[in-house]
Design a protein around this motif. Structure first.
Motif, PDB file in Angstrom:
ATOM      1  N   VAL A  21       0.863  -1.185   0.000  1.00  0.00           N
ATOM      2  CA  VAL A  21       0.000   0.000   0.000  1.00  0.00           C
ATOM      3  C   VAL A  21       0.894   1.227   0.000  1.00  0.00           C
ATOM      4  CG1 VAL A  21      -1.934  -1.100   1.188  1.00  0.00           C
ATOM      5  CG2 VAL A  21      -0.148   0.013   2.543  1.00  0.00           C
ATOM      6  N   ARG A  61       0.433   4.844   1.397  1.00  0.00           N
ATOM      7  CA  ARG A  61      -0.269   5.920   2.104  1.00  0.00           C
ATOM      8  C   ARG A  61       0.756   7.042   2.213  1.00  0.00           C
ATOM      9  NH1 ARG A  61      -4.383   3.233   5.433  1.00  0.00           N
ATOM     10  NH2 ARG A  61      -4.601   5.150   6.613  1.00  0.00           N
ATOM     11  N   MET A 106      -2.668   1.563  -7.963  1.00  0.00           N
ATOM     12  CA  MET A 106      -2.086   2.285  -6.829  1.00  0.00           C
ATOM     13  C   MET A 106      -1.861   3.757  -7.146  1.00  0.00           C
ATOM     14  SD  MET A 106       1.409   1.231  -4.867  1.00  0.00           S
ATOM     15  CE  MET A 106       0.655  -0.051  -3.894  1.00  0.00           C
TER      16      MET A 106
END
Ligand code: NAI
Length: 259
Positions: free
Chosen positions: A100, A102, A200
């Motif tokens: 991921v 972030r 993404m």
């Protein structure tokens, strides 16, 4: 051992456990490994996508098994490996690809964002590596672990402190595990992709600002997903049998300009 260069990149008889196989880089590598002869466990959370990819690979003659798993759920890992071992055999290739991003400026990044990056990008890869290597050793199987890091593991960039440090930690884990596992015939390497358009980042890279950004980086374009296949096969097949502990940038030279 004499390696036939026409066969050196094949993965016949191997069993690959690919996390984050439901999209992007993971789906690309899963397809490539299947084409190279491996049986492939497609591991991620979105079951509908995994089922569709498994059907596609089976229709092409490969062995494929969809496995629903949240990689941050460490208690669920043994059952996932049991299912793959029963369905395809003990995995001897682990691809820690699930990740991921972030992102955000450091002073606006709270502990929750930091921890979310580390939970998936680093802690899960740690736990999966442990589970996987234990099983390879118990089965007396040599194998490979391939970690998908990032060009941002190699150099910093504003706005990426949490993501980039989680990926840098992954590259250092790569080196440490390479040293510990070499005695078991298990190689541990990493890819450091530059920019590739996936779910993404497509919101950014396909925006005007994203296109301008791509014009400014050394390769002046994003990578094509298939450009990761050769490097991934090198690091997991007999072609790379003496390559261990490296982080291979696949970024059109982007990292060379970041230092
Ligand atoms: P993506 O968003 O298409 O793929 C990420 C995959 O990880 C998805 O299948 C997602 O479902 C899975 N995933 C995330 N959290 C998970 C969890 N807790 N449990 C199970 N699966 C989980 O994006 P992309 O680009 O294919 O990313 C793959 C890897 O490549 C990531 O580790 C990313 O950090 C890395 N990377 C990507 C770059 C890019 O430009 N696209 C550049 C450098 C590295």
């Amino acid at each position: 051992m004499i390696i036939d260069p026409t066969q050196a990149f094949r993965l016949d008889g191997r069993v690959a456990f690919v996390t984050g196989a439901s999209s992007g880089i993971g789906a690309t590598l899963a397809r490539a490994f299947a084409q190279a002869g491996a049986a492939v466990a497609l591991v991620a959370r979105r079951r509908d996508r995994l089922d569709a990819l498994a059907d596609e690979l089976r229709a092409a003659g490969a062995r494929a098994l969809p496995v629903t798993l949240d990689v941050t759920d460490s208690a669920a890992l043994p059952a996932a490996f049991d299912a793959v071992s029963a369905g395809l055999g003990v995995p001897d290739i682990l691809v820690n690809n699930a990740g991921v991003a972030r992102t955000g400026l450091f002073l606006k990044t709270g502990a929750a964002e930091r921890d979310a990056n580390f939970a998936t990008n680093f802690n899960a890869a740690w736990d999966l590596s442990a589970e996987s290597a234990r099983r390879m050793v118990a089965a007396g199987k040599p194998g490979c672990i391939l970690n998908v890091a990032s060009v941002l593991a190699l150099n910093g960039a504003p706005g990426y402190a949490a993501y980039a440090t989680s990926k840098a930690a992954l590259t250092h884990l790569t080196r440490c595990l390479a040293l510990e596992f070499v005695r078991h015939g298990i190689r541990v390497n990493a890819l450091a992709p530059g920019w590739f358009v996936t779910e993404m980042n497509d919101g950014f890279l396909e925006s005007p600002a994203g296109r301008e950004y791509l014009d400014r980086i050394p390769p002046r374009r994003a990578g094509r997903l298939e450009e990761l296949i050769g490097p991934a096969l090198l690091l997991t097949s007999a072609a790379g049998s003496f390559v261990n502990g490296v982080t291979l940038a696949v970024d059109g030279g982007h990292h060379a300009a970041l230092a």
